[in-house]
Design a protein around this motif. Sequence first.
Motif, PDB file in Angstrom:
ATOM      1  N   GLU A   1     -30.299 -43.038 -97.444  1.00  0.00           N
ATOM      2  CA  GLU A   1     -30.165 -41.402 -97.219  1.00  0.00           C
ATOM      3  C   GLU A   1     -29.056 -41.063 -98.184  1.00  0.00           C
ATOM      4  N   SER A   2     -27.893 -41.383 -98.246  1.00  0.00           N
ATOM      5  CA  SER A   2     -26.751 -41.073 -99.228  1.00  0.00           C
ATOM      6  C   SER A   2     -27.244 -40.919-100.403  1.00  0.00           C
ATOM      7  N   MET A   3     -27.847 -42.056-100.850  1.00  0.00           N
ATOM      8  CA  MET A   3     -28.254 -42.142-102.532  1.00  0.00           C
ATOM      9  C   MET A   3     -29.515 -41.303-102.603  1.00  0.00           C
ATOM     10  N   VAL A   4     -30.319 -41.060-101.757  1.00  0.00           N
ATOM     11  CA  VAL A   4     -31.473 -40.363-102.053  1.00  0.00           C
ATOM     12  C   VAL A   4     -31.470 -38.755-101.859  1.00  0.00           C
ATOM     13  N   TRP A   5     -30.807 -38.699-100.637  1.00  0.00           N
ATOM     14  CA  TRP A   5     -30.775 -36.998-100.363  1.00  0.00           C
ATOM     15  C   TRP A   5     -29.263 -36.590-100.272  1.00  0.00           C
ATOM     16  N   GLY A   6     -28.525 -37.570-100.368  1.00  0.00           N
ATOM     17  CA  GLY A   6     -27.009 -37.005-100.279  1.00  0.00           C
ATOM     18  C   GLY A   6     -26.440 -36.555 -98.874  1.00  0.00           C
ATOM     19  N   GLY A   7     -27.165 -36.868 -97.813  1.00  0.00           N
ATOM     20  CA  GLY A   7     -27.202 -36.564 -96.448  1.00  0.00           C
ATOM     21  C   GLY A   7     -28.397 -37.124 -95.750  1.00  0.00           C
ATOM     22  N   SER A   8     -28.486 -36.056 -94.404  1.00  0.00           N
ATOM     23  CA  SER A   8     -29.732 -36.589 -93.541  1.00  0.00           C
ATOM     24  C   SER A   8     -31.076 -36.291 -94.218  1.00  0.00           C
ATOM     25  N   SER A   9     -31.921 -37.236 -94.072  1.00  0.00           N
ATOM     26  CA  SER A   9     -33.225 -37.289 -94.518  1.00  0.00           C
ATOM     27  C   SER A   9     -34.112 -36.319 -93.712  1.00  0.00           C
ATOM     28  N   VAL A  10     -33.916 -36.435 -92.325  1.00  0.00           N
ATOM     29  CA  VAL A  10     -34.396 -35.302 -91.422  1.00  0.00           C
ATOM     30  C   VAL A  10     -34.394 -34.025 -91.651  1.00  0.00           C
ATOM     31  N   GLU A  11     -32.764 -33.814 -92.115  1.00  0.00           N
ATOM     32  CA  GLU A  11     -32.607 -32.187 -92.170  1.00  0.00           C
ATOM     33  C   GLU A  11     -33.289 -31.903 -93.499  1.00  0.00           C
ATOM     34  N   TRP A  12     -33.433 -32.661 -94.391  1.00  0.00           N
ATOM     35  CA  TRP A  12     -33.878 -32.413 -95.854  1.00  0.00           C
ATOM     36  C   TRP A  12     -35.249 -32.144 -95.735  1.00  0.00           C
ATOM     37  N   SER A  13     -36.021 -33.102 -94.957  1.00  0.00           N
ATOM     38  CA  SER A  13     -37.503 -32.842 -94.674  1.00  0.00           C
ATOM     39  C   SER A  13     -37.950 -31.603 -94.099  1.00  0.00           C
TER      40      SER A  13
ATOM     41  N   ASP B   1     -34.662 -24.016-100.039  1.00  0.00           N
ATOM     42  CA  ASP B   1     -33.627 -24.684 -99.797  1.00  0.00           C
ATOM     43  C   ASP B   1     -33.889 -26.000-100.665  1.00  0.00           C
ATOM     44  N   LEU B   2     -35.240 -26.655-101.021  1.00  0.00           N
ATOM     45  CA  LEU B   2     -35.420 -27.521-102.001  1.00  0.00           C
ATOM     46  C   LEU B   2     -34.843 -27.328-103.315  1.00  0.00           C
TER      47      LEU B   2
ATOM     48  N   MET C   1     -44.358 -32.594-109.463  1.00  0.00           N
ATOM     49  CA  MET C   1     -43.140 -32.334-108.455  1.00  0.00           C
ATOM     50  C   MET C   1     -43.581 -32.513-106.998  1.00  0.00           C
ATOM     51  N   ALA C   2     -44.635 -32.092-106.736  1.00  0.00           N
ATOM     52  CA  ALA C   2     -45.581 -32.348-105.093  1.00  0.00           C
ATOM     53  C   ALA C   2     -45.342 -33.791-105.031  1.00  0.00           C
ATOM     54  N   ARG C   3     -45.913 -34.542-106.108  1.00  0.00           N
ATOM     55  CA  ARG C   3     -46.013 -35.995-105.787  1.00  0.00           C
ATOM     56  C   ARG C   3     -44.634 -36.818-105.597  1.00  0.00           C
ATOM     57  N   PHE C   4     -43.644 -36.278-106.265  1.00  0.00           N
ATOM     58  CA  PHE C   4     -42.339 -36.767-106.205  1.00  0.00           C
ATOM     59  C   PHE C   4     -41.801 -36.464-104.811  1.00  0.00           C
ATOM     60  N   VAL C   5     -41.898 -35.027-104.261  1.00  0.00           N
ATOM     61  CA  VAL C   5     -41.437 -34.793-102.990  1.00  0.00           C
ATOM     62  C   VAL C   5     -42.135 -35.487-101.945  1.00  0.00           C
ATOM     63  N   ALA C   6     -43.339 -35.834-102.159  1.00  0.00           N
ATOM     64  CA  ALA C   6     -44.100 -36.353-101.124  1.00  0.00           C
ATOM     65  C   ALA C   6     -43.769 -37.937-101.033  1.00  0.00           C
ATOM     66  N   ARG C   7     -43.373 -38.556-102.166  1.00  0.00           N
ATOM     67  CA  ARG C   7     -42.793 -39.760-102.155  1.00  0.00           C
ATOM     68  C   ARG C   7     -41.189 -39.778-101.367  1.00  0.00           C
ATOM     69  N   LEU C   8     -40.521 -38.865-101.533  1.00  0.00           N
ATOM     70  CA  LEU C   8     -39.239 -38.731-100.486  1.00  0.00           C
ATOM     71  C   LEU C   8     -39.635 -38.705 -98.962  1.00  0.00           C
ATOM     72  N   LEU C   9     -40.599 -37.815 -99.029  1.00  0.00           N
ATOM     73  CA  LEU C   9     -41.009 -37.731 -97.597  1.00  0.00           C
ATOM     74  C   LEU C   9     -41.705 -39.092 -97.092  1.00  0.00           C
ATOM     75  N   GLU C  10     -42.096 -39.723 -97.706  1.00  0.00           N
ATOM     76  CA  GLU C  10     -42.715 -41.204 -97.394  1.00  0.00           C
ATOM     77  C   GLU C  10     -41.554 -42.187 -97.184  1.00  0.00           C
ATOM     78  N   ILE C  11     -40.622 -41.977 -98.142  1.00  0.00           N
ATOM     79  CA  ILE C  11     -39.260 -42.895 -97.965  1.00  0.00           C
ATOM     80  C   ILE C  11     -38.901 -42.793 -96.704  1.00  0.00           C
ATOM     81  N   ASP C  12     -38.601 -41.429 -96.082  1.00  0.00           N
ATOM     82  CA  ASP C  12     -38.183 -40.971 -94.678  1.00  0.00           C
ATOM     83  C   ASP C  12     -39.107 -41.573 -93.688  1.00  0.00           C
ATOM     84  N   ARG C  13     -40.333 -41.441 -93.790  1.00  0.00           N
ATOM     85  CA  ARG C  13     -41.388 -42.150 -92.816  1.00  0.00           C
ATOM     86  C   ARG C  13     -41.028 -43.735 -92.703  1.00  0.00           C
TER      87      ARG C  13
END
Length: 368
Positions: A145-157, A163-164, A256-268
């Motif tokens: 979470e720290s490396m990918v989002w710089g914070g909470s993945s739940v808050e980011w998603s 905000d994005l 970019m939508a695919r890259f964002v979906a990948r971030l959401l998938e990491i969170d999942r």
Amino acid sequence: MLEGKLRILLHCNAAQVNSVEIRSSRPQISGRLLEGNGVAQALSKVPVIYSICRQAQSLAATLAAEAAGSDTTLAGLPLGARLEALQEHLWRFFIDLPGQLGEKPLLKEFAPIRQQIVQQVKLLDSGAPYDDEDDLLGRLSPEIESMVWGGSSVEWSGQGEADLQAWLESGASSVGKLLWRASQLLERSYTGYRVTCDQGLLGTDSLVDVVQALGRDDQFSAQPWLQQGHPEAGAMARHQEHPLVTALVAREQRAMARFVARLLEIDRLLNPAQAIGMGRISLGDGSGAGWVETARGILVHRLDIHHGRVQRYQVVAPTEWNFHPEGPLVREVLALAGDNVDLLRQRVQLICLSLDPCVSFEIEVYNA
């Protein structure tokens, strides 16, 4: 180990891309290497023949064998496939994306995470006791979470499009900085006409049709298609309803939508309450199919068993959907401006990375 590569040839005039040609050297004989083997022997060979995403390959093969009536066990394969998918997503952001942007891979950040994942997969492969899934993901989550989002993945998603954009511009994480650069390269990359990309996304509701088509046509796995066209496989299919993904698609920023979906998938994948997608399709008379949601999209294995031996074995991988001669990559690239060759090549490289072929690729640009 059978891999091959993709050559992507772009033919342009001064204004836009006129045609796209995909030449694949990916061998389509791998399934035949399993035919004639006993079921147990065939299953043991799967991770050797299909070394890319081998955990998911073994899981899909085992599910297919179960669906065909064989007595097998999944054991730790679902956890292995989850960890493998997680590693694949992280690899794209920490190793491949920097390379496409002309920067050094983020090895220092990625190495400790990868080491933990590799260690667990080795334990799974050896049959030794492995860590509890909840405990393992609980250890991995804070660092990722720290490396990918710089914070909470739940808050980011849960954030909105504005905000994005603010997150991208803030440089709050290493991944965010890279995606900001990618977004600038991809912004306003299309010509004046609308991108005609919407032939659907490959979801689990299409799998019966896919398996039936495999049964009818031995060539289907090389160039798969459905009645509605050539759908796209990947994380975007699983997160197509997320507001961030829908907003980016509406602005024709599909990469970019695919890259964002990948971030959401990491969170999942970091959430043990979210099971990895997988299933069986029983076809009767010793035939069956298994499917697994991998980092690149849905992977399907289908087999026929006769007198305890594999009579027929087929695989449809996500790469064949996304890099079909009439598929998502071709449709999207045809909408790109072709006046700046270097910029065009870089944009196509990013689009290819967002679609994530399981083999290396090279891009050649020809101007009329």
